[in-house]
Design a protein around this motif. Structure first.
Motif, PDB file in Angstrom:
ATOM      1  N   GLY A 189      21.581 -67.096 -56.989  1.00 18.39           N
ATOM      2  CA  GLY A 189      20.737 -66.377 -57.934  1.00 18.39           C
ATOM      3  C   GLY A 189      19.269 -66.730 -57.812  1.00 18.39           C
ATOM      4  O   GLY A 189      18.536 -66.748 -58.802  1.00 18.39           O
ATOM      5  N   ILE A 190      18.818 -67.016 -56.577  1.00 19.26           N
ATOM      6  CA  ILE A 190      17.415 -67.376 -56.342  1.00 19.26           C
ATOM      7  C   ILE A 190      16.805 -66.365 -55.370  1.00 19.26           C
ATOM      8  O   ILE A 190      17.117 -66.391 -54.172  1.00 19.26           O
ATOM      9  N   PRO A 191      15.964 -65.445 -55.843  1.00 15.07           N
ATOM     10  CA  PRO A 191      15.306 -64.513 -54.919  1.00 15.07           C
ATOM     11  C   PRO A 191      14.273 -65.251 -54.074  1.00 15.07           C
ATOM     12  O   PRO A 191      13.597 -66.158 -54.566  1.00 15.07           O
ATOM     13  N   LEU A 192      14.143 -64.895 -52.820  1.00 10.73           N
ATOM     14  CA  LEU A 192      13.217 -65.605 -51.941  1.00 10.73           C
ATOM     15  C   LEU A 192      11.767 -65.201 -52.186  1.00 10.73           C
ATOM     16  O   LEU A 192      10.859 -66.009 -52.003  1.00 10.73           O
ATOM     17  N   THR A 193      11.558 -63.943 -52.569  1.00 12.54           N
ATOM     18  CA  THR A 193      10.211 -63.490 -52.912  1.00 12.54           C
ATOM     19  C   THR A 193      10.259 -62.796 -54.270  1.00 12.54           C
ATOM     20  O   THR A 193      11.302 -62.311 -54.705  1.00 12.54           O
ATOM     21  N   HIS A 194       9.121 -62.779 -54.927  1.00 10.25           N
ATOM     22  CA  HIS A 194       9.013 -62.169 -56.250  1.00 10.25           C
ATOM     23  C   HIS A 194       7.533 -61.938 -56.495  1.00 10.25           C
ATOM     24  O   HIS A 194       6.709 -62.822 -56.232  1.00 10.25           O
TER      25      HIS A 194
ATOM     26  N   SER B  86       2.100 -75.806 -48.258  1.00  7.77           N
ATOM     27  CA  SER B  86       1.834 -76.249 -49.626  1.00  7.77           C
ATOM     28  C   SER B  86       1.285 -75.142 -50.523  1.00  7.77           C
ATOM     29  O   SER B  86       0.978 -75.383 -51.687  1.00  7.77           O
ATOM     30  N   ASP B  87       1.181 -73.933 -49.993  1.00 11.93           N
ATOM     31  CA  ASP B  87       0.774 -72.771 -50.793  1.00 11.93           C
ATOM     32  C   ASP B  87       1.802 -72.571 -51.912  1.00 11.93           C
ATOM     33  O   ASP B  87       2.991 -72.374 -51.648  1.00 11.93           O
ATOM     34  N   TYR B  88       1.361 -72.564 -53.158  1.00 13.34           N
ATOM     35  CA  TYR B  88       2.297 -72.522 -54.289  1.00 13.34           C
ATOM     36  C   TYR B  88       3.029 -71.188 -54.386  1.00 13.34           C
ATOM     37  O   TYR B  88       4.054 -71.084 -55.053  1.00 13.34           O
ATOM     38  N   GLN B  89       2.517 -70.137 -53.704  1.00 10.67           N
ATOM     39  CA  GLN B  89       3.190 -68.837 -53.724  1.00 10.67           C
ATOM     40  C   GLN B  89       4.049 -68.608 -52.478  1.00 10.67           C
ATOM     41  O   GLN B  89       4.402 -67.484 -52.155  1.00 10.67           O
ATOM     42  N   ARG B  90       4.407 -69.678 -51.830  1.00 12.96           N
ATOM     43  CA  ARG B  90       5.248 -69.584 -50.630  1.00 12.96           C
ATOM     44  C   ARG B  90       6.562 -70.322 -50.878  1.00 12.96           C
ATOM     45  O   ARG B  90       6.567 -71.502 -51.236  1.00 12.96           O
TER      46      ARG B  90
ATOM     47  N   GLY C 245      10.078 -73.911 -54.403  1.00 11.57           N
ATOM     48  CA  GLY C 245       9.178 -72.843 -54.827  1.00 11.57           C
ATOM     49  C   GLY C 245       9.481 -72.397 -56.245  1.00 11.57           C
ATOM     50  O   GLY C 245      10.558 -72.646 -56.794  1.00 11.57           O
ATOM     51  N   ASP C 246       8.536 -71.692 -56.847  1.00 12.65           N
ATOM     52  CA  ASP C 246       8.676 -71.269 -58.242  1.00 12.65           C
ATOM     53  C   ASP C 246       9.835 -70.311 -58.466  1.00 12.65           C
ATOM     54  O   ASP C 246      10.330 -70.179 -59.586  1.00 12.65           O
ATOM     55  N   VAL C 247      10.311 -69.628 -57.388  1.00 15.15           N
ATOM     56  CA  VAL C 247      11.426 -68.690 -57.544  1.00 15.15           C
ATOM     57  C   VAL C 247      12.707 -69.404 -57.995  1.00 15.15           C
ATOM     58  O   VAL C 247      13.604 -68.784 -58.578  1.00 15.15           O
ATOM     59  N   VAL C 248      12.783 -70.712 -57.756  1.00 14.25           N
ATOM     60  CA  VAL C 248      13.974 -71.473 -58.159  1.00 14.25           C
ATOM     61  C   VAL C 248      14.180 -71.383 -59.673  1.00 14.25           C
ATOM     62  O   VAL C 248      15.305 -71.395 -60.170  1.00 14.25           O
TER      63      VAL C 248
END
Length: 475
Positions: free
Chosen positions: A344-349, A376-380, A446-449
């Motif tokens: 249930g973790i999308p790779l991109t959002h 280290s890009d927070y959106q990656r 990543g934040d998607v988690v």
């Protein structure tokens, strides 16, 4: 046996269809494919039938049914829900000894439509004689998955060459061996499966003129991605080539249930690698594959996930290609895609991540091979395979290069299996999570988690939320 299965030539033969609804449209679509002369009896027509009405061999009589309409017809199909009308048509068809099919009413049928698997000119009909239509549908789905789309072309090519093969190979046993070993299960069939019909034709001519009576057959190699674990994620194409293989070389990560789908007489050899446990070196494995193919075997190299994503498939194909051995590749669902989807973790959002990076943890030991600043890009989103051993280095390098210590992370073990286990925390917890995770594990950073709690659908939710994660994401 209640029904005799027959294949009937309906080309330019008169067929009557009573009813103008969607069911009639489905039957007419089949009749069109075989060239029947179709007459429709119905007061009105559905939209789909109106589209095909003025095509060749289709006419519409906007009148009520009359028994005289059955004259000179060899088949009548009844699709109405009018029980009295259906009974009238059936009685008159029986008097005239005309074949009749009344949809969903077995008692008013002298013939029935089977479920059809079409690999023209190969046709397979499946029927339960009207007793279990759902079972028939399931069986059809299974057969569809087993039979390659190229089967029809293969059959047509055999028909074109049949008389010439008979002239060249007089001995019946040798001729049968030629068709079985060289044509249907050999290099020619492989070329057709790969979409190379002209080359297949050339090989056929050469083989017939030069290799008849030679028992040596050319082998080939297929790299097959078995997916991350769940047997349902094996592709239909992967299943097809596995069931043709003489030898299957598989990795430790391949689900044993997938191996059970192979031919029962196929030789299954484990050539997998684990930390400190290599059944053979990569160099030895490359040569082993070549030798097996040179002996005439159809070899399947079965790998967990996808062969070209950290699976060394490219290295193996380099050697296979240099040896002049025919090969093909069947892609698989790589763990980075399959495991995260099951977690249930999308790779991109659009809100959390604009890109994703797949990497291996083997080289994450602090040297210059990894561009930590870019990672280290927070959106990656970072997907790290084989990252357990170097988890501490991964954590430290990302933090040093600016990634927040509160970045959500997931460590997923046995992904897509029923006993899948998800551990969630923050980047500062990464090394701790990997220590308690099972093998094999995939690291997601990543934040998607953080979307797991909303999008979880398979198995258990994340088991061990670390305290730092709860603190960081409760505000």
């Amino acid at each position: 046996m209640e029904y005799l299965p027959l294949f009937i030539d309906l080309k330019n033969r008169p067929v009557l269809v009573v009813g103008g609804g969607i069911v009639a449209a489905r039957k007419i679509k089949i009749l069109q494919r075989v060239g029947a002369m179709i007459t429709i009896i119905a007061p009105t027509l559905c939209t789909e039938l109106k589209k095909v009405l003025f095509k060749q061999n289709i006419s519409w009589i906007e009148k009520k049914f009359q028994p005289i309409m059955l004259d000179k017809v060899i088949l009548v199909i009844v699709t109405t829900n009018n029980a009295k009308l259906n009974a009238l048509i059936y009685q008159n068809a029986e008097k005239r000894h005309i074949l009749i099919n009344t949809v969903d009413d077995k008692n008013k049928c002298s013939c029935i439509f089977p479920a059809i698997i079409d690999r023209d000119p190969i046709l397979i009909g499946i029927s339960s004689c009207g007793t279990a239509p759902i079972l028939v549908r399931i069986l059809r789905e299974k057969f569809e998955s087993l039979l390659p789309k190229s089967l029809g072309f293969l059959s047509k090519l055999a028909g074109i060459w049949r008389s010439r093969v008979r002239q060249h190979i007089v001995d019946v046993v040798l001729r049968r061996r030629f068709w079985e070993k060289i044509f249907y299960n050999g290099h020619i069939a492989t070329l057709i499966e790969q979409g190379r019909p002209e080359e297949a034709n050339k090989v056929f001519k050469y083989t017939l003129n030069n290799d008849v009576g030679n028992n040596n057959k050319k082998g080939n190699v297929t790299l097959v991605g078995a997916g991350p674990g769940d047997i349902g994620l094996l592709t239909i194409r992967g299943l097809q080539v596995m069931q043709q293989a003489d030898v299957i070389l598989y990795d430790y990560l391949v689900n044993s249930e997938i191996l059970d789908l192979a031919r029962k007489d196929a030789n299954k050899i484990c050539v997998g690698k684990r930390v400190g446990d290599h059944s053979m070196s990569q160099k030895e494995l490359n040569q082993f594959i070549v030798r097996l193919a040179q002996k005439g075997n159809k070899v399947v190299r079965l790998k967990g996930g996808d062969s070209f994503v950290f699976g060394r498939g490219g290295e193996e194909l380099e050697i296979i290609s240099k040896a002049g051995i025919s090969f093909q590749v069947v892609p698989g669902i790589t763990a980075g895609i399959g495991v995260t989807a099951y977690a249930g973790i999308p790779l991109t959002h659009r809100k959390y991540a604009h890109s994703v990076v797949f990497m291996t943890g083997h080289n994450a030991n602090g040297d210059n091979q990894v561009n930590w600043a870019a990672l280290s890009d927070y959106q990656r989103t970072l997907i790290i395979y084989m990252g357990k051993i170097n988890a501490l280095n991964i954590r430290n390098n990302l933090i040093i290069h600016g990634r927040s210590i509160n970045t959500p992370v997931a460590v997923i073990s046995r992904g897509t299996y029923q006993n899948q286990k998800i551990l969630i925390g923050t980047l500062i917890d990464l090394e701790k999570l990997t220590r308690i995770a099972d093998y094999p594990s995939l690291l997601v950073i990543g934040d998607v988690v953080s979307l797991h709690s909303q999008m979880h659908w398979f198995g258990q939710k994340a088991l061990n939320y670390c305290p730092t994660y709860l603190i960081a994401h409760s505000m």
